[in-house]
Design a protein around this motif. Structure first.
Motif, PDB file in Angstrom:
ATOM      1  N   GLU A 546       0.837  -1.197   0.000  1.00  0.00           N
ATOM      2  CA  GLU A 546       0.000   0.000   0.000  1.00  0.00           C
ATOM      3  C   GLU A 546       0.867   1.241   0.000  1.00  0.00           C
ATOM      4  N   ALA A 547       0.409   2.265  -0.723  1.00  0.00           N
ATOM      5  CA  ALA A 547       1.103   3.548  -0.768  1.00  0.00           C
ATOM      6  C   ALA A 547       0.130   4.625  -0.315  1.00  0.00           C
ATOM      7  N   ASP A 548       0.325   5.114   0.908  1.00  0.00           N
ATOM      8  CA  ASP A 548      -0.548   6.148   1.460  1.00  0.00           C
ATOM      9  C   ASP A 548      -0.035   7.504   1.004  1.00  0.00           C
ATOM     10  N   LEU A 549      -0.675   8.069  -0.027  1.00  0.00           N
ATOM     11  CA  LEU A 549      -0.197   9.323  -0.609  1.00  0.00           C
ATOM     12  C   LEU A 549      -0.556  10.532   0.240  1.00  0.00           C
ATOM     13  N   GLU A 554      -4.048  15.500   8.298  1.00  0.00           N
ATOM     14  CA  GLU A 554      -5.341  15.709   8.922  1.00  0.00           C
ATOM     15  C   GLU A 554      -6.232  16.602   8.058  1.00  0.00           C
ATOM     16  N   GLY A 555      -7.522  16.407   8.212  1.00  0.00           N
ATOM     17  CA  GLY A 555      -8.479  17.274   7.529  1.00  0.00           C
ATOM     18  C   GLY A 555      -8.881  16.805   6.147  1.00  0.00           C
ATOM     19  N   TYR A 556      -8.321  15.684   5.667  1.00  0.00           N
ATOM     20  CA  TYR A 556      -8.663  15.173   4.333  1.00  0.00           C
ATOM     21  C   TYR A 556      -9.467  13.887   4.479  1.00  0.00           C
ATOM     22  N   ARG A 557     -10.545  13.792   3.724  1.00  0.00           N
ATOM     23  CA  ARG A 557     -11.357  12.574   3.746  1.00  0.00           C
ATOM     24  C   ARG A 557     -11.769  12.223   2.329  1.00  0.00           C
ATOM     25  N   VAL A 624       6.847   8.123  -0.801  1.00  0.00           N
ATOM     26  CA  VAL A 624       5.668   8.765  -1.384  1.00  0.00           C
ATOM     27  C   VAL A 624       5.778  10.264  -1.127  1.00  0.00           C
ATOM     28  N   LYS A 625       5.188  11.035  -2.000  1.00  0.00           N
ATOM     29  CA  LYS A 625       5.207  12.494  -1.890  1.00  0.00           C
ATOM     30  C   LYS A 625       3.792  13.009  -2.099  1.00  0.00           C
ATOM     31  N   CYS A 626       3.241  13.695  -1.122  1.00  0.00           N
ATOM     32  CA  CYS A 626       1.903  14.266  -1.262  1.00  0.00           C
ATOM     33  C   CYS A 626       2.014  15.625  -1.940  1.00  0.00           C
ATOM     34  N   THR A 627       1.258  15.812  -3.008  1.00  0.00           N
ATOM     35  CA  THR A 627       1.291  17.077  -3.747  1.00  0.00           C
ATOM     36  C   THR A 627       0.006  17.870  -3.562  1.00  0.00           C
ATOM     37  N   LEU A 628      -0.827  17.444  -2.643  1.00  0.00           N
ATOM     38  CA  LEU A 628      -2.142  18.051  -2.470  1.00  0.00           C
ATOM     39  C   LEU A 628      -2.017  19.443  -1.861  1.00  0.00           C
ATOM     40  N   LEU A 636     -10.450  15.095  -3.628  1.00  0.00           N
ATOM     41  CA  LEU A 636     -10.852  14.058  -2.681  1.00  0.00           C
ATOM     42  C   LEU A 636     -12.260  13.544  -2.919  1.00  0.00           C
ATOM     43  N   GLU A 637     -12.927  14.049  -3.954  1.00  0.00           N
ATOM     44  CA  GLU A 637     -14.333  13.696  -4.150  1.00  0.00           C
ATOM     45  C   GLU A 637     -14.558  12.574  -5.145  1.00  0.00           C
ATOM     46  N   GLY A 638     -13.518  12.180  -5.871  1.00  0.00           N
ATOM     47  CA  GLY A 638     -13.704  11.084  -6.813  1.00  0.00           C
ATOM     48  C   GLY A 638     -14.341  11.544  -8.104  1.00  0.00           C
TER      49      GLY A 638
END
Length: 998
Positions: A546-549, A554-557, A624-628, A636-638
């Protein structure tokens, strides 16, 4: 003279550009979109398909293809070949007839439209009087018989398409010859079928819609026999010896009728309802084929019980005790049987059933036991599941090619081994210079490998990723299994299956290393599979990681779909590409970018949340690198909720603009009436919409807000061995470009081969570049000391490329949607840029490096950028100086899906979808050109009443005596030459060809 030259104009370079670049749309691969008509010539062994858009395509032996397009773009309703000629007639839905010929020109055959004609009735007559419903090209090759809705049969001369008024067969003339007790005027309305007697060309069978059938004597202009059916007629078919014919009807029945030599009233020999006794659907077409063993083949379309199977698209084959109803997943357009065309043969002996369905072509081998399907060499149903992505690999090594073919052949054991039965014409195109693969990813989780080396796009191998996951469908289900007592005996055939078990299975990115045999595929639910080629079946557990990007921010769902459930038990895989590791991105968003480095055994992947690097040899996540960005809530809404959010934000924006507009008016002008405000708002909305439409053309490069949505969307990933920290040491690196104009660079430490499994791969961020205008980064490229793009992984090791120059300084090219920019490495200082949007008013959609060779000499070639813009233009830009070389219009700017589907090849060719089922192939190179080049030679006719032709250019349309044959040929030649020179369309076509427009 130099001062009179335009700035930058170099005559030598201009000549070189003519030797390097040339735009051609060469061939259409796949299955014609929305087919509407089918025709076949047993004489030429060619098949013709017409479409709703007015296209007509001819196919013969593999590589033999012709295409024509009616100017009217109307639906092609019927196609009929002229017997024993290189000519065919098409009927369109506007009631126009068109005569086409295969002519030889420049050593190859071409399909040309010669005449067009619309049947006109007397003044004041209704349209139905001349609405053509049936066409019969007579074996004399002199006339066409046209049956109409009014019941009249008109005779049209060939090749002039002039009506012979004195030979019209009117309903009144037919009724005069039939006893009044048996029929009325309405019995002769709407001609449903016209069939020539197989042994006597002076007799034709006329079938009227209400059930009346008349055998008409053309010589004496009278009816010799009439047959009264009790049901509405659908079609007719003569038996080979002419002693009987078969009629099929609306109630699902067919009837045999004897044709006696006397004038007795014939009675039907047999009336059969194959799937009765319950009400059945109409049998729309039927064949009765005789064989040496005495048992005929009865083949018909339709006839299924209405209540239970009325929605099925079927063609039934009955031979003695054998009976099968072939069940198609799309509507059947038409079908024909390939049988013995020798007039001296006593029996039909059918060999193949050819069915044109709405979404595919299916050929059934009638000679082999079980009637298996024949694997088609062309007209592949590309969209058997919707295409979601494409990937092209040039110059495949022979060993990998043979291994893929071997894996594919094991999948095709259920296909017939018979040679392709439609084998007319001769392919005279040169053999492809190399082996090319086109890989297509599909919505159902499959990847198909196509031979894209030549004119025919041929399926080599199909890979399915479904077995790795737990889905509702069992992969061992067999749709073709039948119970012994099942009735009707339905059997599913064809490959078209548009229904996906789970849309999350869809393939979004593909990357194949042709040297190592490693393949990486990524999907809609964040799944990344790494595979290797195995020549044997195998059963093993697929490792998971698994790669948790989001890295626990916090604050993201995540509000989108869930990830796919995987199988924990061992999975059995067929020979071919077999997955050995699965990397699951979290959140399980669509994978937007993918890169594989088979020498370092690394795979990089990116989504709308970030990117990661995975070591597939140690099966370990490197980083991994988060670019958000904090404002990237849409990411985050798909994909499903995203459309609603976009509509909502647009609606809110317009409301905000409208409110500010109204408030400013109130401040300026005080009170105004409501109608003025509404009018002003409407005008403003219209102006705003116009501005939105014109925005791509008028917009200059300007900084975008960092808070725009999807700034963290990873658009491109790139591996390079280059100078990143200092100019003395080069190291492996990974580059990533985002939608917000950010470029990340990571230094990688890959252990040497002897310690590769013992030490981990390490990564450290070395650079972060932020483009000032924040436009999405669509491409990253590193140029070596010779300004040459770095070679592919393992390319140097296989002696297929020079080693990169590591002495001179390297350069970094960053391609955004709006500009090209060159930086020096390792300092990353700006060196050169080309502002595309500011100068050209367009944005980059696709970019790749292509090698262009000179058509004049084998010693010269150069690397350039091939660029596709949002306007559908293709631009070629030089490296490393970023000079625009040439521009070609390729795709309509309104064709958004075509632009999105475009894929370039390494040698200046490309593919894009012109419909869900067809790729248009184009070439930008003078040297690499794949196009059909074929010839159709007319075989000699053995029948006594036929002339002997030698080639497609010597068609004798009318009989003539030996004495005046030469004069007629000279006269027709002069007339044709005069007609060509006075035909404005032909002159325009010649002009456009000379200008390179085609």
């Amino acid at each position: 003279m130099r001062r009179f030259l335009r700035p930058g104009h170099d005559p030598v370079r201009e000549r070189l550009k003519r030797d390097l670049f040339q735009f051609n749309k060469t061939v259409e691969h796949g299955f014609p979109h929305q087919p509407s008509a089918l025709g076949y010539s047993p004489f030429l062994r060619l098949m013709a398909i017409g479409t709703r858009s007015g296209a007509i395509k001819l196919y013969g032996a593999p590589g033999v293809e012709f295409m024509g397009l009616h100017e009217e773009n109307n639906t092609v309703m019927q196609i009929h070949f002229i017997p024993d000629q290189c000519q065919l007639v098409t009927l369109l839905d506007d009631n126009s007839l068109h005569l086409w010929s295969l002519k030889q020109h420049g050593g190859a055959s071409e399909l040309l439209e010669e005449h067009r004609f619309t049947l006109k009735g007397p003044p004041g007559s209704p349209p139905s009087a001349t609405q053509v419903t049936a066409v019969l090209p007579h074996s004399s090759r002199e006339v066409l018989y046209l049956g109409t809705e009014s019941g009249s049969i008109f005779v049209v001369e060939l090749p002039s398409l002039g009506v012979l008024e004195d030979r019209t067969i009117s309903p009144e003339a037919v009724l005069q010859r039939i006893p009044e007790d048996n029929c009325s005027r309405r019995s002769c309305e709407l001609v449903e079928a016209l069939r020539e007697h197989p042994k006597n060309p002076d007799q034709i069978l006329i079938g009227y819609s209400r059930g009346l059938i008349v055998l008409w004597d053309l010589q004496n202009n009278k009816a010799t026999h009439h047959f009264l059916g009790s049901q509405q007629l659908e079609n007719l078919y003569w038996q080979r010896d002419g002693s009987k014919f078969i009629s099929c009807h609306y109630d699902g029945s067919y009837t045999q009728w004897p044709v006696s030599s006397d004038n007795r009233q014939p009675e039907p020999l047999e009336n059969t309802v194959p799937y009765g006794p319950f009400p059945c659907k109409a049998i729309s077409k039927i064949y009765w084929q005789t064989t040496k063993n005495g048992l005929p083949y009865i083949i018909f379309q339709g006839g299924m019980p209405r209540a239970s199977y009325g929605d099925r698209h079927s063609i039934s084959v009955i031979h003695g005790s054998q009976q099968t109803a072939f069940d198609f997943t799309s509507r059947v357009i038409d079908f024909f049987i390939i049988f013995s065309s020798d007039p001296a043969a006593e029996f039909d002996d059918p060999s193949a059933l050819v069915v044109l369905a709405e979404e595919e072509l299916v050929v059934i081998d009638l000679k082999s036991a079980g009637w298996p399907a024949v694997h088609p060499p062309y007209l592949a149903s590309l969209h058997c599941s919707a295409i979601t992505c494409s990937h092209h690999v040039s110059n495949i090594p022979l060993k990998l090619w043979e291994r893929i073919i071997s894996a594919g052949s094991k999948q095709n054991i259920h296909y017939s081994s018979m040679p392709w039965p439609i084998d007319g014409g001769t392919n005279i195109a040169p053999d492809p210079p190399q082996r090319d693969l086109l890989l297509t990813g599909h919505e159902d989780g499959t990847v198909r490998f196509w031979d894209a080396s030549g004119v025919c796009l041929h399926l080599l191998y199909k890979l399915s990723t479904v077995r790795v996951f737990l889905t509702d469908a069992d992969p061992n289900d067999n749709m073709n299994t039948l119970g012994e007592d099942e009735w009707p005996p339905l059997r599913k055939v064809g490959t078209f299956d548009p229904y996906s078990d789970d849309p999350r299975l869809g393939i979004q990115k593909i990357y194949l290393c042709k040297y190592s045999g490693y393949l990486a595929v990524a999907g809609t639910a964040g799944q990344v599979l790494v595979m290797e080629l195995n020549d044997e079946d195998a059963e093993h557990v697929v490792d998971h990681a698994e790669a948790d990007l989001l890295q626990d921010q916090e604050g993201y769902r995540w509000k989108g779909h869930e990830k796919l459930k995987t199988r924990d038990s061992p999975v059995r895989f067929e020979a071919g590409f077999q997955p050995f590791v699965l990397v699951q991105c979290q959140p399980p968003a669509v994978v937007t970018s993918l890169a594989l480095h088979s020498e370092w055994k690394l795979v990089a992947f990116g989504t709308s949340h970030g990117f990661g690097l995975f070591d597939h040899q140690q099966k370990r996540l490197v980083f991994v690198k988060c670019t958000l960005h904090p404002s990237d809530q849409l990411a985050l809404e798909g994909p499903l909720s995203r459309v609603k959010s976009l509509k909502k934000s647009l609606r809110q924006s317009f409301r905000r603009i409208r409110r500010s507009r109204v408030s400013s008016r109130k401040r300026r002008g005080g009170s105004g009436n409501a109608s003025e405000v509404q009018e002003a708002n409407a005008k403003f909305d219209q102006d705003a919409l116009q501005e939105m439409e014109l925005a791509p053309v008028q917009r200059k490069i300007e900084a975008r807000s960092a808070e725009d949505s999807f700034t963290g969307f990873v658009r491109t990933l790139y591996f390079a061995d280059t100078f990143l920290r200092d100019s003395s040491r080069h190291c492996p690196s990974l580059w990533a470009g985002t939608n917000g104009g950010t470029v990340y660079a990571f230094c990688l430490r890959v252990p040497p081969a002897e310690r590769r499994m013992d030490e981990p791969v390490r990564a450290e961020q070395a650079k972060e570049i932020q483009l000032m205008h924040r436009a999405p980064v669509v491409g990253i490229l590193v140029l070596d000391g010779r300004s040459t793009p770095l070679p592919e992984p393992l390319e140097v090791a296989h002696d297929l490329s020079k080693s990169p120059d590591m002495q001179g300084s390297h350069q970094l090219l960053v391609v955004s949607e709006e500009q090209f920019k060159v930086f020096t490495l390792p300092k990353v200082s700006s060196k050169l840029k080309l502002k595309l949007t500011a100068l050209e008013g367009c944005r980059v959609r696709k970019v790749t490096v292509a090698n262009f060779g000179s058509c004049k000499t084998d010693d010269y070639s150069e690397n350039d950028l091939a660029v596709l813009t949002n306007l559908g233009d293709i631009q070629i830009i030089s490296l490393p100086f970023l000079k625009l070389q040439i521009r070609y219009p390729c795709i309509r700017k309104e064709d958004v899906s075509g632009i999105a589907s475009c894929v370039f090849t390494k040698y200046g060719q490309g593919f894009y979808l012109i419909s869900p089922s067809e790729f248009e192939r184009f070439s930008l190179s003078t040297k690499w050109l794949v196009e059909p080049r074929c010839i159709v030679d007319v075989p000699e006719v053995t029948s006594n009443n036929h002339v002997h032709n030698k080639s497609g250019t010597e068609n004798a349309a009318r009989k003539s005596s030996p004495g005046d044959c030469g004069e007629d040929e000279r006269k027709s030649g002069r007339l044709m030459e005069h007609a060509l020179l006075n035909d404005e369309k032909v002159l325009k076509e010649i002009q456009s060809t000379l200008e390179g427009g085609r």
